[in-house]
Design a protein around this motif. Structure first.
Motif, PDB file in Angstrom:
ATOM      1  N   HIS A 222      65.714  49.859  38.262  1.00  0.00           N
ATOM      2  CA  HIS A 222      65.546  49.191  36.972  1.00  0.00           C
ATOM      3  C   HIS A 222      66.877  49.061  36.229  1.00  0.00           C
ATOM      4  CE1 HIS A 222      65.345  53.484  35.861  1.00  0.00           C
ATOM      5  NE2 HIS A 222      65.789  53.103  34.677  1.00  0.00           N
ATOM      6  N   GLU A 223      67.773  50.061  36.406  1.00  0.00           N
ATOM      7  CA  GLU A 223      69.080  49.959  35.765  1.00  0.00           C
ATOM      8  C   GLU A 223      69.902  48.848  36.406  1.00  0.00           C
ATOM      9  OE1 GLU A 223      71.209  53.582  35.591  1.00  0.00           O
ATOM     10  OE2 GLU A 223      69.620  54.691  34.552  1.00  0.00           O
ATOM     11  N   PHE A 224      69.803  48.727  37.722  1.00  0.00           N
ATOM     12  CA  PHE A 224      70.526  47.661  38.388  1.00  0.00           C
ATOM     13  C   PHE A 224      70.005  46.301  37.938  1.00  0.00           C
ATOM     14  CE2 PHE A 224      71.030  44.482  41.626  1.00  0.00           C
ATOM     15  CZ  PHE A 224      72.347  44.629  42.012  1.00  0.00           C
ATOM     16  N   GLU A 225      68.689  46.166  37.866  1.00  0.00           N
ATOM     17  CA  GLU A 225      68.100  44.889  37.484  1.00  0.00           C
ATOM     18  C   GLU A 225      68.523  44.487  36.083  1.00  0.00           C
ATOM     19  OE1 GLU A 225      63.962  45.414  38.066  1.00  0.00           O
ATOM     20  OE2 GLU A 225      64.172  45.888  40.188  1.00  0.00           O
ATOM     21  N   ALA A 226      68.572  45.460  35.168  1.00  0.00           N
ATOM     22  CA  ALA A 226      68.979  45.147  33.799  1.00  0.00           C
ATOM     23  C   ALA A 226      70.461  44.766  33.743  1.00  0.00           C
ATOM     24  CB  ALA A 226      68.718  46.350  32.890  1.00  0.00           C
ATOM     25  N   MET A 227      71.275  45.432  34.567  1.00  0.00           N
ATOM     26  CA  MET A 227      72.712  45.187  34.546  1.00  0.00           C
ATOM     27  C   MET A 227      73.072  43.837  35.147  1.00  0.00           C
ATOM     28  SD  MET A 227      75.726  47.511  36.272  1.00  0.00           S
ATOM     29  CE  MET A 227      75.088  48.959  35.426  1.00  0.00           C
ATOM     30  N   TYR A 228      72.387  43.463  36.243  1.00  0.00           N
ATOM     31  CA  TYR A 228      72.764  42.257  36.959  1.00  0.00           C
ATOM     32  C   TYR A 228      71.767  41.117  36.795  1.00  0.00           C
ATOM     33  CZ  TYR A 228      76.231  45.241  39.099  1.00  0.00           C
ATOM     34  OH  TYR A 228      77.271  46.095  39.300  1.00  0.00           O
ATOM     35  N   GLY A 229      70.777  41.296  35.936  1.00  0.00           N
ATOM     36  CA  GLY A 229      69.869  40.203  35.650  1.00  0.00           C
ATOM     37  C   GLY A 229      68.965  39.822  36.796  1.00  0.00           C
ATOM     38  N   VAL A 230      68.552  40.788  37.605  1.00  0.00           N
ATOM     39  CA  VAL A 230      67.682  40.503  38.733  1.00  0.00           C
ATOM     40  C   VAL A 230      66.240  40.423  38.260  1.00  0.00           C
ATOM     41  CG1 VAL A 230      66.864  41.340  40.959  1.00  0.00           C
ATOM     42  CG2 VAL A 230      69.252  41.650  40.307  1.00  0.00           C
ATOM     43  N   ASP A 231      65.575  39.337  38.545  1.00  0.00           N
ATOM     44  CA  ASP A 231      64.186  39.139  38.172  1.00  0.00           C
ATOM     45  C   ASP A 231      63.343  39.069  39.435  1.00  0.00           C
ATOM     46  OD1 ASP A 231      61.764  38.503  37.126  1.00  0.00           O
ATOM     47  OD2 ASP A 231      62.321  36.488  36.443  1.00  0.00           O
ATOM     48  N   ARG A 232      62.643  40.159  39.756  1.00  0.00           N
ATOM     49  CA  ARG A 232      61.883  40.208  40.998  1.00  0.00           C
ATOM     50  C   ARG A 232      60.631  39.331  40.947  1.00  0.00           C
ATOM     51  NH1 ARG A 232      64.103  43.727  44.237  1.00  0.00           N
ATOM     52  NH2 ARG A 232      65.297  45.464  43.401  1.00  0.00           N
ATOM     53  N   SER A 233      60.220  38.909  39.775  1.00  0.00           N
ATOM     54  CA  SER A 233      59.035  38.068  39.670  1.00  0.00           C
ATOM     55  C   SER A 233      59.338  36.614  40.053  1.00  0.00           C
ATOM     56  CB  SER A 233      58.484  38.114  38.238  1.00  0.00           C
ATOM     57  OG  SER A 233      59.419  37.572  37.320  1.00  0.00           O
ATOM     58  N   ASP A 234      60.601  36.261  40.117  1.00  0.00           N
ATOM     59  CA  ASP A 234      60.988  34.889  40.439  1.00  0.00           C
ATOM     60  C   ASP A 234      60.930  34.692  41.952  1.00  0.00           C
ATOM     61  OD1 ASP A 234      61.996  32.370  40.643  1.00  0.00           O
ATOM     62  OD2 ASP A 234      63.970  32.823  39.819  1.00  0.00           O
ATOM     63  N   LYS A 235      59.894  34.020  42.426  1.00  0.00           N
ATOM     64  CA  LYS A 235      59.733  33.758  43.853  1.00  0.00           C
ATOM     65  C   LYS A 235      59.870  32.261  44.163  1.00  0.00           C
ATOM     66  CE  LYS A 235      58.849  38.023  45.047  1.00  0.00           C
ATOM     67  NZ  LYS A 235      59.758  38.783  45.947  1.00  0.00           N
ATOM     68  N   THR A 236      60.528  31.540  43.261  1.00  0.00           N
ATOM     69  CA  THR A 236      60.726  30.113  43.482  1.00  0.00           C
ATOM     70  C   THR A 236      61.482  29.883  44.786  1.00  0.00           C
ATOM     71  OG1 THR A 236      60.891  29.844  41.083  1.00  0.00           O
ATOM     72  CG2 THR A 236      61.510  27.963  42.449  1.00  0.00           C
ATOM     73  N   ARG A 237      60.968  28.959  45.592  1.00  0.00           N
ATOM     74  CA  ARG A 237      61.538  28.722  46.916  1.00  0.00           C
ATOM     75  C   ARG A 237      62.366  27.443  46.913  1.00  0.00           C
ATOM     76  NH1 ARG A 237      60.018  25.571  51.112  1.00  0.00           N
ATOM     77  NH2 ARG A 237      60.538  26.218  53.230  1.00  0.00           N
ATOM     78  N   PHE A 238      63.595  27.552  47.404  1.00  0.00           N
ATOM     79  CA  PHE A 238      64.480  26.400  47.531  1.00  0.00           C
ATOM     80  C   PHE A 238      64.917  26.285  48.985  1.00  0.00           C
ATOM     81  CE2 PHE A 238      64.909  28.020  43.239  1.00  0.00           C
ATOM     82  CZ  PHE A 238      64.848  26.886  42.447  1.00  0.00           C
ATOM     83  N   GLU A 239      65.048  25.062  49.459  1.00  0.00           N
ATOM     84  CA  GLU A 239      65.498  24.829  50.831  1.00  0.00           C
ATOM     85  C   GLU A 239      66.734  23.941  50.812  1.00  0.00           C
ATOM     86  OE1 GLU A 239      63.898  23.238  55.184  1.00  0.00           O
ATOM     87  OE2 GLU A 239      62.527  23.468  53.481  1.00  0.00           O
ATOM     88  N   CYS A 240      67.842  24.463  51.311  1.00  0.00           N
ATOM     89  CA  CYS A 240      69.090  23.709  51.375  1.00  0.00           C
ATOM     90  C   CYS A 240      69.167  23.040  52.745  1.00  0.00           C
ATOM     91  CB  CYS A 240      70.296  24.622  51.154  1.00  0.00           C
ATOM     92  SG  CYS A 240      71.871  23.741  51.203  1.00  0.00           S
ATOM     93  N   GLU A 241      68.978  21.727  52.768  1.00  0.00           N
ATOM     94  CA  GLU A 241      69.026  20.999  54.028  1.00  0.00           C
ATOM     95  C   GLU A 241      70.446  20.938  54.588  1.00  0.00           C
ATOM     96  OE1 GLU A 241      67.323  17.209  53.360  1.00  0.00           O
ATOM     97  OE2 GLU A 241      65.284  17.972  53.001  1.00  0.00           O
ATOM     98  N   VAL A 242      71.428  20.982  53.699  1.00  0.00           N
ATOM     99  CA  VAL A 242      72.822  20.924  54.147  1.00  0.00           C
ATOM    100  C   VAL A 242      73.186  22.171  54.955  1.00  0.00           C
ATOM    101  CG1 VAL A 242      75.226  20.833  53.393  1.00  0.00           C
ATOM    102  CG2 VAL A 242      73.489  19.485  52.201  1.00  0.00           C
ATOM    103  N   CYS A 243      72.766  23.343  54.456  1.00  0.00           N
ATOM    104  CA  CYS A 243      73.101  24.612  55.111  1.00  0.00           C
ATOM    105  C   CYS A 243      71.982  25.130  56.013  1.00  0.00           C
ATOM    106  CB  CYS A 243      73.434  25.668  54.052  1.00  0.00           C
ATOM    107  SG  CYS A 243      74.812  25.230  52.967  1.00  0.00           S
ATOM    108  N   ASP A 244      70.824  24.422  56.009  1.00  0.00           N
ATOM    109  CA  ASP A 244      69.662  24.869  56.777  1.00  0.00           C
ATOM    110  C   ASP A 244      69.302  26.303  56.409  1.00  0.00           C
ATOM    111  OD1 ASP A 244      67.556  24.846  58.502  1.00  0.00           O
ATOM    112  OD2 ASP A 244      68.746  25.203  60.304  1.00  0.00           O
ATOM    113  N   ARG A 245      69.063  26.507  55.129  1.00  0.00           N
ATOM    114  CA  ARG A 245      68.842  27.858  54.633  1.00  0.00           C
ATOM    115  C   ARG A 245      67.757  27.859  53.558  1.00  0.00           C
ATOM    116  NH1 ARG A 245      73.286  31.612  51.404  1.00  0.00           N
ATOM    117  NH2 ARG A 245      71.862  33.320  50.874  1.00  0.00           N
ATOM    118  N   ILE A 246      66.927  28.885  53.570  1.00  0.00           N
ATOM    119  CA  ILE A 246      65.916  29.083  52.542  1.00  0.00           C
ATOM    120  C   ILE A 246      66.465  30.054  51.505  1.00  0.00           C
ATOM    121  CG2 ILE A 246      63.578  29.860  52.045  1.00  0.00           C
ATOM    122  CD1 ILE A 246      63.693  27.351  53.718  1.00  0.00           C
ATOM    123  N   VAL A 247      66.354  29.703  50.232  1.00  0.00           N
ATOM    124  CA  VAL A 247      66.819  30.559  49.141  1.00  0.00           C
ATOM    125  C   VAL A 247      65.654  30.808  48.200  1.00  0.00           C
ATOM    126  CG1 VAL A 247      68.454  30.808  47.243  1.00  0.00           C
ATOM    127  CG2 VAL A 247      69.145  29.600  49.322  1.00  0.00           C
TER     128      VAL A 247
END
Length: 277
Positions: A222-247
């Motif tokens: 929880h300290e890491f998440e607060a420090m670096y702004g990590v939001d574990r609830s964000d499961k939005t899926r992005f697909e980069c066709e240029v790099c062939d990678r799922i983010v």
């Protein structure tokens, strides 16, 4: 992702290396598994991964992170560069330069530091010094270029170490698992007290299945998440066709688009499309 050792691929795959190692890897995955690379990456992330990466290969893991005060680390890195130079780094660079880049310069071609070993830290930093004729390297100008190269090498080494630390924080520490135990390696004179003994305690406790009594607590998520702004609830899926990678996650997607690798792939794609036209 991990791909097990396979036999040689058909020749039509190996001839496509000019399109980049990433495209070749995707073809290898398809040939070996019959599934799209992006599909496998998506499955990995859905089965235990997060916006910070895919699932772990092993489920029962504890990690030791030997941390160090940044100022102390910078001094050690500077000392490492000085030691490398004292042990003959410059002569190695000179030999490589004469065997490879000298012939290019004789043909009025720029030294190519974008391929192979010449991408390594050290070559670009001493470029101006290396292209000087030998009889000018001991002049005031040569000494100035040499010192400039040493300082540039130290700067890029320190910058690379910060990049490694960022990778550790983003890809390992920020995960829900495994537990990460940080020990302090800043004071070499008290290495046993602050690094070795706590690390041994963690390992022994981990193997025996009981909580470590004297070792440091695992880094709190929880300290890491607060420090670096990590939001574990964000499961939005992005697909980069240029790099062939799922983010996964908007923050990671934004970082991906700004990253050097993505920009490099965009430039490569533009060059290939230009050739086809």
């Amino acid at each position: 992702m991990m791909v097990e050792d396979q036999t040689c691929l058909p020749s039509f795959v190996t001839t496509l290396t000019r399109f980049g190692m990433l495209q070749l890897q995707s073809l290898q995955v398809w040939e070996q598994t019959g599934r799209k690379h992006s599909e496998i990456l998506r499955t990995q992330q859905e089965e235990g991964g997060s916006k910070l990466g895919g699932g772990l290969r092993f489920s029962n893991v504890a990690l030791l992170w030997i941390d160090c005060d940044q100022d102390v680390l910078d001094k050690r890195l500077d000392g490492r560069v000085d030691d490398m130079i004292q042990r003959g780094l410059l002569q190695e660079l000179q030999d490589f330069h004469e065997k490879y880049n000298a012939s290019r310069l004789a043909q009025n071609l720029e030294a190519d530091y974008t391929k192979g070993i010449f991408q390594s830290i050290g070559f670009k930093e001493f470029h101006d010094y290396l292209i000087l004729p030998r009889d000018q390297q001991d002049t005031h100008l040569g000494v100035e270029m040499y010192e400039r190269g040493v300082e540039a090498l130290k700067q890029v080494t320190r910058r690379y170490s910060r990049k490694q630390l960022k990778w550790i924080r983003n890809r390992i520490v920020a995960r829900q698992d495994p537990k990460v135990y940080k020990v302090d390696g800043s004071d070499a004179s008290r290495w046993d007290q602050f690094a070795r003994f706590p690390a041994e305690e963690v390992v022994q406790a981990f193997l025996s299945g009981v909580p470590p009594a004297l070792a440091p607590e695992p880094l709190p998520q929880h300290e890491f998440e607060a420090m670096y702004g990590v939001d574990r609830s964000d499961k939005t899926r992005f697909e980069c066709e240029v790099c062939d990678r799922i983010v996964i996650g908007e923050l990671q997607w934004t970082m991906h688009l700004k990253g050097n690798r993505h920009k490099k792939m965009l430039r490569r794609k533009a060059r290939l499309e230009g050739k086809q036209d």
